[in-house]
Design a protein around this motif. Structure first.
Motif, PDB file in Angstrom:
ATOM      1  N   PRO A 452      40.226  20.434  72.545  1.00  0.00           N
ATOM      2  CA  PRO A 452      41.370  19.796  73.197  1.00  0.00           C
ATOM      3  C   PRO A 452      42.401  20.789  73.730  1.00  0.00           C
ATOM      4  N   VAL A 453      42.585  21.931  73.077  1.00  0.00           N
ATOM      5  CA  VAL A 453      43.556  22.912  73.569  1.00  0.00           C
ATOM      6  C   VAL A 453      43.137  23.427  74.938  1.00  0.00           C
ATOM      7  N   THR A 454      41.865  23.800  75.059  1.00  0.00           N
ATOM      8  CA  THR A 454      41.362  24.270  76.355  1.00  0.00           C
ATOM      9  C   THR A 454      41.416  23.170  77.400  1.00  0.00           C
ATOM     10  N   ALA A 455      41.088  21.949  76.986  1.00  0.00           N
ATOM     11  CA  ALA A 455      41.053  20.831  77.925  1.00  0.00           C
ATOM     12  C   ALA A 455      42.434  20.484  78.447  1.00  0.00           C
ATOM     13  N   TRP A 456      43.435  20.497  77.571  1.00  0.00           N
ATOM     14  CA  TRP A 456      44.770  20.061  77.952  1.00  0.00           C
ATOM     15  C   TRP A 456      45.654  21.185  78.502  1.00  0.00           C
ATOM     16  N   VAL A 457      45.447  22.411  78.028  1.00  0.00           N
ATOM     17  CA  VAL A 457      46.337  23.511  78.419  1.00  0.00           C
ATOM     18  C   VAL A 457      45.576  24.623  79.138  1.00  0.00           C
ATOM     19  N   GLY A 458      44.394  24.944  78.638  1.00  0.00           N
ATOM     20  CA  GLY A 458      43.620  26.042  79.186  1.00  0.00           C
ATOM     21  C   GLY A 458      43.318  27.073  78.122  1.00  0.00           C
ATOM     22  N   PRO A 459      42.324  27.923  78.351  1.00  0.00           N
ATOM     23  CA  PRO A 459      41.907  28.892  77.326  1.00  0.00           C
ATOM     24  C   PRO A 459      42.907  30.014  77.115  1.00  0.00           C
ATOM     25  N   GLN A 460      43.850  30.214  78.037  1.00  0.00           N
ATOM     26  CA  GLN A 460      44.755  31.355  77.935  1.00  0.00           C
ATOM     27  C   GLN A 460      45.688  31.274  76.728  1.00  0.00           C
ATOM     28  N   ALA A 461      45.877  30.062  76.190  1.00  0.00           N
ATOM     29  CA  ALA A 461      46.802  29.901  75.065  1.00  0.00           C
ATOM     30  C   ALA A 461      46.193  30.335  73.743  1.00  0.00           C
ATOM     31  N   LYS A 462      44.894  30.257  73.613  1.00  0.00           N
ATOM     32  CA  LYS A 462      44.246  30.515  72.322  1.00  0.00           C
ATOM     33  C   LYS A 462      44.297  32.004  71.996  1.00  0.00           C
ATOM     34  N   GLY A 463      44.764  32.278  70.777  1.00  0.00           N
ATOM     35  CA  GLY A 463      44.844  33.652  70.314  1.00  0.00           C
ATOM     36  C   GLY A 463      46.077  34.403  70.772  1.00  0.00           C
ATOM     37  N   ASP A 464      46.983  33.728  71.473  1.00  0.00           N
ATOM     38  CA  ASP A 464      48.166  34.385  72.019  1.00  0.00           C
ATOM     39  C   ASP A 464      49.402  33.914  71.259  1.00  0.00           C
ATOM     40  N   ALA A 465      50.058  34.817  70.560  1.00  0.00           N
ATOM     41  CA  ALA A 465      51.244  34.473  69.765  1.00  0.00           C
ATOM     42  C   ALA A 465      52.429  34.098  70.629  1.00  0.00           C
ATOM     43  N   ASN A 466      52.349  34.353  71.920  1.00  0.00           N
ATOM     44  CA  ASN A 466      53.452  34.017  72.817  1.00  0.00           C
ATOM     45  C   ASN A 466      53.396  32.557  73.270  1.00  0.00           C
ATOM     46  N   TRP A 467      52.437  31.801  72.732  1.00  0.00           N
ATOM     47  CA  TRP A 467      52.302  30.387  73.072  1.00  0.00           C
ATOM     48  C   TRP A 467      52.646  29.514  71.879  1.00  0.00           C
ATOM     49  N   LEU A 468      53.406  28.443  72.140  1.00  0.00           N
ATOM     50  CA  LEU A 468      53.636  27.382  71.172  1.00  0.00           C
ATOM     51  C   LEU A 468      52.923  26.138  71.681  1.00  0.00           C
ATOM     52  N   LEU A 469      52.083  25.568  70.844  1.00  0.00           N
ATOM     53  CA  LEU A 469      51.302  24.404  71.235  1.00  0.00           C
ATOM     54  C   LEU A 469      51.781  23.186  70.464  1.00  0.00           C
ATOM     55  N   VAL A 470      52.265  22.180  71.181  1.00  0.00           N
ATOM     56  CA  VAL A 470      52.703  20.927  70.569  1.00  0.00           C
ATOM     57  C   VAL A 470      51.484  20.009  70.507  1.00  0.00           C
ATOM     58  N   ILE A 471      51.020  19.732  69.313  1.00  0.00           N
ATOM     59  CA  ILE A 471      49.795  18.958  69.103  1.00  0.00           C
ATOM     60  C   ILE A 471      50.171  17.509  68.807  1.00  0.00           C
ATOM     61  N   ASN A 472      49.796  16.597  69.685  1.00  0.00           N
ATOM     62  CA  ASN A 472      50.077  15.172  69.505  1.00  0.00           C
ATOM     63  C   ASN A 472      48.771  14.471  69.143  1.00  0.00           C
ATOM     64  N   LEU A 473      48.526  14.367  67.843  1.00  0.00           N
ATOM     65  CA  LEU A 473      47.240  13.842  67.372  1.00  0.00           C
ATOM     66  C   LEU A 473      47.037  12.384  67.762  1.00  0.00           C
TER      67      LEU A 473
END
Length: 510
Positions: A452-473
């Motif tokens: 879902p992270v890749t689908a909704w935001v893109g792969p660039q966020a994964k593994g990057d501490a400069n990203w905050l991901l708001v997860i709406n389950l």
């Protein structure tokens, strides 16, 4: 006249209820009904906000709704510029919708024939629950209804013999209506010429050349007014009506899966395909549904029967019939998409020569008002009993809004971090500049991944501490069950509860 002038109080009561609704923060009304708040914070207000921050009108590849015609939303954008920001203008945008509705009620009164009763038509249309509910939110239907009413009014000149000047004005209004909502192209731009042509045959008026010329002038004016959107989309996507007609005219940046998801979402469900099922929806969601108010549509049918010899009646009935055919045969059967019929029914009702039957008309207005006002007021008061929503009524500062979102988003140490919304396509109230806020609407979500992270935001966020991901389950789960090929909840997240939470990109791994 003095004995019935007090009926003008009916629109005043409706105006008061709609004004109260327009004073509620965007995104709070009318859960879980339609007009649901999701569309307001997802694109009706959000796309103008992004254009305001970008200082230019550009295609948003993460928000397909930016390709829709935006005749109403462009007024919202203007208000954002005048008032100095999206949040500053959010209530003004809702009152703009209310203003459209008020003008529509006046337009209905003006469209009624001299021997009719304008106050009956105006009062009747004002108390329909759909009209009050749509007037209080930042949707486009109030503008659509205004332009629809004006297009019909210019067509209904005395005797129904509209000249070229009247047809130019009617076409301009129809073009504005189509620019507010694309469904007005078949439901209005094609319906009015059809009605004029058929009534000329039925009433044996042989001047076909003049009728064809009037229809041609109407269509030319409507297309001219609509053309900026067509040309913009042609330049942006190669398809002048994108995202409509993608399988025929081109799907631009959309993948095959995204095209199919959009098509399925805007088509009747499998259990709605049969003709009997479709007519069941007409009964359950229109004629017998409280949001249509029970009274006006049957009264409109009765008025058509009573005045069936009148040429104006034929124009109204045929226009409404074309709308009905398009709605039941070519849309996904949302009751709101049929609301264009309401002013037509009100004009028909007002055209009745009430005279001695005026007490009956007054009684019908009061009955309709009782149904309409009580229904909408009951839904409006629900927000005061919901602690999570009642606290948001009347909020007008970014700091107050921010208090209802994860604290990490307003922490000064995160002021330079990128924020990605996973499962949330309603970013309007997030007080994060669009330069750092990333989201996708449900139709723009990637379908070639189960993450879902890749689908909704893109792969660039994964593994990057400069990203905050708001997860709406809750939203991830709901949208997975509702739309085609939306990734499901990962097993590791399924026990996290329903409240959104924040993860850093490096907490996900690459």
């Amino acid at each position: 006249e003095a004995g019935r002038s007090w009926l003008w109080l009916a629109p005043v009561v409706s105006l008061a209820i709609a004004a109260a609704a327009a004073s509620v923060m965007p995104g709070q009304l009318w859960k879980p009904l339609d007009p649901h708040p999701y569309d307001v914070v997802s694109y009706h207000l959000q796309v103008p906000r992004e254009w305001y921050e970008a200082r230019q009108i550009v295609p948003l590849l993460h928000n397909v709704f930016s390709f829709f015609p935006f005749n109403v939303e462009i007024q919202f954008l203007l208000l954002m510029h005048v008032l100095g920001g999206a949040l500053n203008a959010m209530y003004a945008c809702q009152f703009m919708s209310l203003f459209y509705a008020v003008l529509m009620v006046i337009g209905v009164a003006g469209a009624i024939s001299p021997e009719g009763q304008p106050v009956i038509g105006a009062a009747m249309v004002s108390v329909v629950p759909w009209i009050m509910m749509l007037a209080g939110v930042g949707y486009v239907e109030s503008g659509l209804l205004l332009y629809t009413t004006l297009a019909i009014a210019w067509t209904l000149v005395p005797g129904g013999d509209a000249g070229r000047t009247e047809m130019v004005l009617a076409g301009v209004m129809a073009g504005f209506a189509a620019g507010a909502k694309i469904t007005a192209v078949p439901m209005l731009m094609l319906a009015i010429p059809t009605a004029l042509f058929v009534t000329s045959i039925v009433h044996r008026r042989p001047k076909f050349a003049s009728i064809i010329a009037a229809c041609g002038v109407f269509l030319a004016a409507a297309l001219l007014v609509l053309s900026p959107w067509l040309l913009r989309n042609l330049f942006w996507s190669g398809n002048p009506i994108f995202p409509v007609g993608m399988n025929t005219l081109g799907h631009a940046h959309f993948t095959v899966d995204q095209v199919e998801r959009f098509r399925l979402a805007h088509s009747p469900t499998p259990d709605q395909q049969a003709l009997t099922a479709r007519f069941g929806i007409v009964w359950n969601d229109v004629l017998a549904h409280w949001q249509y108010g029970y009274v006006l549509l049957p009264l409109g049918v009765l008025a058509a029967v009573v005045r069936w010899r009148d040429r104006q009646t034929w124009i109204l009935v045929i226009t409404g019939t074309v709308m009905f055919i398009v709605w039941i045969g070519f849309t996904h059967l949302l009751p709101r998409f049929f609301v264009m019929l309401v002013p037509i029914a009100a004009i028909l009702a007002g055209n009745i020569r009430w005279k001695r039957a005026m007490p009956v008309g007054i009684a019908l207005v009061l009955i309709a008002g009782g149904f309409g006002w009580s229904g909408v007021y009951q839904e409006l008061t629900k927000i005061t009993h919901d602690p999570d929503r009642s606290r948001l009524i009347g909020i007008n500062s970014s700091r107050d809004v921010a208090e209802f979102f994860p604290a990490e988003l307003t922490d000064p140490k995160n002021a330079d971090k990128q924020v990605g919304l996973v499962g949330d396509a309603g970013p309007f109230l997030y007080q994060v500049p669009m330069a750092r806020l990333h989201y996708r609407t449900v139709f723009d979500v990637q379908s070639d991944t189960d993450d879902p992270v890749t689908a909704w935001v893109g792969p660039q966020a994964k593994g990057d501490a400069n990203w905050l991901l708001v997860i709406n389950l809750a939203e991830i789960d709901r949208l997975h069950r509702t739309y085609w090929k939306i990734p499901a909840l990962p097993p590791a997240w399924q026990q996290q509860g329903d409240q959104p939470f924040v993860l850093r990109g490096d907490q996900l791994g690459k």
